[in-house]
Design a protein around this motif. Structure first.
Motif, PDB file in Angstrom:
ATOM      1  N   LEU A 161       0.816  -1.209   0.000  1.00  0.00           N
ATOM      2  CA  LEU A 161       0.000   0.000   0.000  1.00  0.00           C
ATOM      3  C   LEU A 161       0.854   1.264   0.000  1.00  0.00           C
ATOM      4  CD1 LEU A 161      -2.881  -1.156   2.364  1.00  0.00           C
ATOM      5  CD2 LEU A 161      -3.021  -0.692  -0.080  1.00  0.00           C
ATOM      6  N   ASN A 162       2.002   1.223   0.683  1.00  0.00           N
ATOM      7  CA  ASN A 162       2.899   2.383   0.633  1.00  0.00           C
ATOM      8  C   ASN A 162       3.401   2.608  -0.789  1.00  0.00           C
ATOM      9  OD1 ASN A 162       4.000   3.816   3.334  1.00  0.00           O
ATOM     10  ND2 ASN A 162       3.244   1.776   3.835  1.00  0.00           N
ATOM     11  N   ASP A 163       3.800   1.541  -1.461  1.00  0.00           N
ATOM     12  CA  ASP A 163       4.280   1.672  -2.836  1.00  0.00           C
ATOM     13  C   ASP A 163       3.162   2.155  -3.762  1.00  0.00           C
ATOM     14  OD1 ASP A 163       6.751   0.812  -2.052  1.00  0.00           O
ATOM     15  OD2 ASP A 163       6.546  -1.223  -2.845  1.00  0.00           O
ATOM     16  N   TYR A 164       1.935   1.736  -3.477  1.00  0.00           N
ATOM     17  CA  TYR A 164       0.796   2.115  -4.310  1.00  0.00           C
ATOM     18  C   TYR A 164       0.531   3.616  -4.240  1.00  0.00           C
ATOM     19  CZ  TYR A 164      -4.035   2.358  -5.988  1.00  0.00           C
ATOM     20  OH  TYR A 164      -5.179   2.692  -6.674  1.00  0.00           O
ATOM     21  N   PHE A 165       0.609   4.195  -3.043  1.00  0.00           N
ATOM     22  CA  PHE A 165       0.289   5.606  -2.883  1.00  0.00           C
ATOM     23  C   PHE A 165       1.480   6.532  -3.116  1.00  0.00           C
ATOM     24  CE2 PHE A 165      -3.195   3.747  -0.297  1.00  0.00           C
ATOM     25  CZ  PHE A 165      -4.260   4.295  -0.997  1.00  0.00           C
ATOM     26  N   ILE A 166       2.692   6.047  -2.848  1.00  0.00           N
ATOM     27  CA  ILE A 166       3.878   6.893  -3.069  1.00  0.00           C
ATOM     28  C   ILE A 166       4.257   6.819  -4.542  1.00  0.00           C
ATOM     29  CG2 ILE A 166       6.259   7.377  -2.397  1.00  0.00           C
ATOM     30  CD1 ILE A 166       5.693   6.089   0.280  1.00  0.00           C
ATOM     31  N   SER A 167       3.481   7.533  -5.346  1.00  0.00           N
ATOM     32  CA  SER A 167       3.672   7.570  -6.795  1.00  0.00           C
ATOM     33  C   SER A 167       3.138   8.906  -7.289  1.00  0.00           C
ATOM     34  CB  SER A 167       2.923   6.407  -7.464  1.00  0.00           C
ATOM     35  OG  SER A 167       1.531   6.483  -7.176  1.00  0.00           O
ATOM     36  N   GLY A 168       3.178   9.128  -8.573  1.00  0.00           N
ATOM     37  CA  GLY A 168       2.674  10.384  -9.115  1.00  0.00           C
ATOM     38  C   GLY A 168       3.374  11.576  -8.483  1.00  0.00           C
ATOM     39  N   GLY A 169       2.582  12.491  -7.925  1.00  0.00           N
ATOM     40  CA  GLY A 169       3.143  13.686  -7.304  1.00  0.00           C
ATOM     41  C   GLY A 169       3.937  13.417  -6.046  1.00  0.00           C
ATOM     42  N   PHE A 170       3.829  12.200  -5.513  1.00  0.00           N
ATOM     43  CA  PHE A 170       4.575  11.842  -4.308  1.00  0.00           C
ATOM     44  C   PHE A 170       5.804  10.982  -4.621  1.00  0.00           C
ATOM     45  CE2 PHE A 170       0.087  12.274  -3.009  1.00  0.00           C
ATOM     46  CZ  PHE A 170       0.210  13.306  -2.094  1.00  0.00           C
ATOM     47  N   GLN A 171       6.107  10.784  -5.894  1.00  0.00           N
ATOM     48  CA  GLN A 171       7.188   9.884  -6.278  1.00  0.00           C
ATOM     49  C   GLN A 171       8.545  10.318  -5.726  1.00  0.00           C
ATOM     50  OE1 GLN A 171       6.976   6.834  -7.951  1.00  0.00           O
ATOM     51  NE2 GLN A 171       9.022   6.776  -7.066  1.00  0.00           N
ATOM     52  N   TYR A 172       8.775  11.621  -5.647  1.00  0.00           N
ATOM     53  CA  TYR A 172      10.046  12.097  -5.102  1.00  0.00           C
ATOM     54  C   TYR A 172      10.241  11.619  -3.663  1.00  0.00           C
ATOM     55  CZ  TYR A 172      10.269  15.402  -9.041  1.00  0.00           C
ATOM     56  OH  TYR A 172      10.324  15.976 -10.290  1.00  0.00           O
ATOM     57  N   TYR A 173       9.143  11.461  -2.944  1.00  0.00           N
ATOM     58  CA  TYR A 173       9.247  10.981  -1.565  1.00  0.00           C
ATOM     59  C   TYR A 173       9.742   9.538  -1.545  1.00  0.00           C
ATOM     60  CZ  TYR A 173       8.217  10.637   3.419  1.00  0.00           C
ATOM     61  OH  TYR A 173       8.339  10.491   4.777  1.00  0.00           O
ATOM     62  N   GLY A 174       9.323   8.757  -2.521  1.00  0.00           N
ATOM     63  CA  GLY A 174       9.829   7.395  -2.635  1.00  0.00           C
ATOM     64  C   GLY A 174      11.321   7.387  -2.924  1.00  0.00           C
ATOM     65  N   ASP A 175      11.773   8.319  -3.775  1.00  0.00           N
ATOM     66  CA  ASP A 175      13.209   8.437  -4.057  1.00  0.00           C
ATOM     67  C   ASP A 175      13.975   8.786  -2.788  1.00  0.00           C
ATOM     68  OD1 ASP A 175      12.493   7.998  -6.679  1.00  0.00           O
ATOM     69  OD2 ASP A 175      12.591  10.117  -7.243  1.00  0.00           O
ATOM     70  N   TYR A 176      13.396   9.677  -2.000  1.00  0.00           N
ATOM     71  CA  TYR A 176      14.008  10.073  -0.724  1.00  0.00           C
ATOM     72  C   TYR A 176      14.125   8.888   0.232  1.00  0.00           C
ATOM     73  CZ  TYR A 176      13.529  11.549   4.189  1.00  0.00           C
ATOM     74  OH  TYR A 176      13.636  11.662   5.545  1.00  0.00           O
ATOM     75  N   LEU A 177      13.070   8.093   0.341  1.00  0.00           N
ATOM     76  CA  LEU A 177      13.098   6.951   1.256  1.00  0.00           C
ATOM     77  C   LEU A 177      14.168   5.952   0.861  1.00  0.00           C
ATOM     78  CD1 LEU A 177       9.290   6.295   1.863  1.00  0.00           C
ATOM     79  CD2 LEU A 177      10.923   7.400   3.397  1.00  0.00           C
ATOM     80  N   ARG A 178      14.342   5.739  -0.446  1.00  0.00           N
ATOM     81  CA  ARG A 178      15.397   4.819  -0.891  1.00  0.00           C
ATOM     82  C   ARG A 178      16.776   5.351  -0.531  1.00  0.00           C
ATOM     83  NH1 ARG A 178      11.470   3.800  -4.791  1.00  0.00           N
ATOM     84  NH2 ARG A 178      11.988   5.641  -6.026  1.00  0.00           N
ATOM     85  N   GLU A 179      16.966   6.674  -0.663  1.00  0.00           N
ATOM     86  CA  GLU A 179      18.243   7.281  -0.280  1.00  0.00           C
ATOM     87  C   GLU A 179      18.442   7.208   1.231  1.00  0.00           C
ATOM     88  OE1 GLU A 179      21.877   9.089  -0.432  1.00  0.00           O
ATOM     89  OE2 GLU A 179      20.678   8.420  -2.161  1.00  0.00           O
ATOM     90  N   LYS A 180      17.389   7.484   1.976  1.00  0.00           N
ATOM     91  CA  LYS A 180      17.460   7.490   3.436  1.00  0.00           C
ATOM     92  C   LYS A 180      17.844   6.121   3.987  1.00  0.00           C
ATOM     93  CE  LYS A 180      14.696   8.526   7.557  1.00  0.00           C
ATOM     94  NZ  LYS A 180      13.325   8.878   8.047  1.00  0.00           N
ATOM     95  N   ASN A 181      17.441   5.063   3.305  1.00  0.00           N
ATOM     96  CA  ASN A 181      17.710   3.704   3.782  1.00  0.00           C
ATOM     97  C   ASN A 181      19.100   3.192   3.416  1.00  0.00           C
ATOM     98  OD1 ASN A 181      15.212   3.318   5.059  1.00  0.00           O
ATOM     99  ND2 ASN A 181      14.232   2.693   3.145  1.00  0.00           N
ATOM    100  N   LYS A 182      19.903   4.021   2.757  1.00  0.00           N
ATOM    101  CA  LYS A 182      21.255   3.602   2.432  1.00  0.00           C
ATOM    102  C   LYS A 182      22.118   3.574   3.702  1.00  0.00           C
ATOM    103  CE  LYS A 182      21.342   5.151  -2.378  1.00  0.00           C
ATOM    104  NZ  LYS A 182      21.987   6.046  -3.381  1.00  0.00           N
ATOM    105  N   PRO A 183      23.125   2.719   3.745  1.00  0.00           N
ATOM    106  CA  PRO A 183      23.946   2.545   4.959  1.00  0.00           C
ATOM    107  C   PRO A 183      24.536   3.839   5.507  1.00  0.00           C
ATOM    108  CG  PRO A 183      24.446   0.828   3.367  1.00  0.00           C
ATOM    109  CD  PRO A 183      23.531   1.794   2.669  1.00  0.00           C
ATOM    110  N   GLU A 184      24.922   4.768   4.642  1.00  0.00           N
ATOM    111  CA  GLU A 184      25.590   5.991   5.119  1.00  0.00           C
ATOM    112  C   GLU A 184      24.656   6.894   5.919  1.00  0.00           C
ATOM    113  OE1 GLU A 184      25.000   6.675   0.564  1.00  0.00           O
ATOM    114  OE2 GLU A 184      25.312   4.995   1.945  1.00  0.00           O
ATOM    115  N   HIS A 185      23.340   6.664   5.820  1.00  0.00           N
ATOM    116  CA  HIS A 185      22.391   7.503   6.559  1.00  0.00           C
ATOM    117  C   HIS A 185      21.815   6.810   7.795  1.00  0.00           C
ATOM    118  CE1 HIS A 185      22.647  10.290   3.285  1.00  0.00           C
ATOM    119  NE2 HIS A 185      22.118   9.447   2.414  1.00  0.00           N
ATOM    120  N   LYS A 186      22.165   5.563   7.997  1.00  0.00           N
ATOM    121  CA  LYS A 186      21.625   4.813   9.123  1.00  0.00           C
ATOM    122  C   LYS A 186      22.039   5.447  10.447  1.00  0.00           C
ATOM    123  CE  LYS A 186      19.497   1.384   7.038  1.00  0.00           C
ATOM    124  NZ  LYS A 186      18.043   1.152   7.191  1.00  0.00           N
TER     125      LYS A 186
END
Length: 215
Positions: A161-186
């Motif tokens: 459901l998160n993947d379903y809604f984080i799209s369209g105008g919210f897609q940049y937020y999905g890009d942010y979450l992928r970056e945030k989950n990288k080891p250097e930000h843990k």
């Protein structure tokens, strides 16, 4: 209405929502065409409440359909059989404006906020829920313009459901979450503003992430 509360105020619902309890009290329109998701739609004014605010309304009193009426939708993950998201859709200009002010007062300034003359997109995290809010100034019904808004509330941890809604105008937020989950930000505070600042540094002010971003 849910595992933790019997309130009809949608803000107080806890995930997963018990759809069977809602079905006993309200008439639902069920739509299972979406891949992996079942959607239950309700236009009953008795359930159209959020944080003490009634958002019921219609663009045409002669037409009770969802085309012109404010409504709420519940989303069931068919893999887990749990309802872990809902959507509030407000099509009436006055109610949409009032609801926007209500959310601004309740949640404060959004870290993720994009706005242009036609649309805006905001994201808040609160109480193990993700709140995604969209406004639309391009609506037209019977040749009359109207402003509408949509609030999507999704449980943390439901990836489908998160993947379903984080799209369209919210897609940049999905890009942010992928970056945030990288080891250097843990283990570090890494906000969406940090993400945008990095994109501006790397790509300049013409970066897609910078355009229309509200700091």
């Amino acid at each position: 209405m849910s595992c933790q509360t019997n309130s009809s105020d949608l803000e107080k619902l806890s995930f997963p929502v018990d759809i069977s309890a809602i079905e006993k009290k309200y008439e639902l329109d069920k739509n299972s065409d979406l891949s992996g998701i079942i959607v239950y739609n309700i236009t009953d004014p008795a359930l159209l409440q959020f944080s003490g605010y009634s958002f019921s309304g219609t663009l045409n009193r002669q037409d009770p359909s969802m085309l012109s009426t404010n409504y709420v939708s519940f989303y069931e993950n068919r893999t887990t059989n749990k309802v872990n998201a809902y959507r509030l859709e407000i099509k009436t200009t006055q109610k949409a404006g009032e609801f926007e002010k209500l959310l601004e007062k309740k949640f404060g300034k959004a870290d993720f906020y994009y706005r242009d003359p036609e649309f805006s997109y905001r994201v808040w995290n609160a109480g193990n829920k993700l709140y995604l809010f969209e406004t639309n100034n391009t609506g037209k019904y019977n040749n009359e313009k109207f402003k509408s808004c949509s609030l999507y509330v999704v449980a943390d941890g439901d990836k489908l459901l998160n993947d379903y809604f984080i799209s369209g105008g919210f897609q940049y937020y999905g890009d942010y979450l992928r970056e945030k989950n990288k080891p250097e930000h843990k283990g570090k505070k890494y906000t969406y503003r940090n993400f945008v600042d990095e994109k501006e540094k790397d790509d300049g002010k013409n970066s897609f992430y910078v355009k229309d971003y509200v700091k």
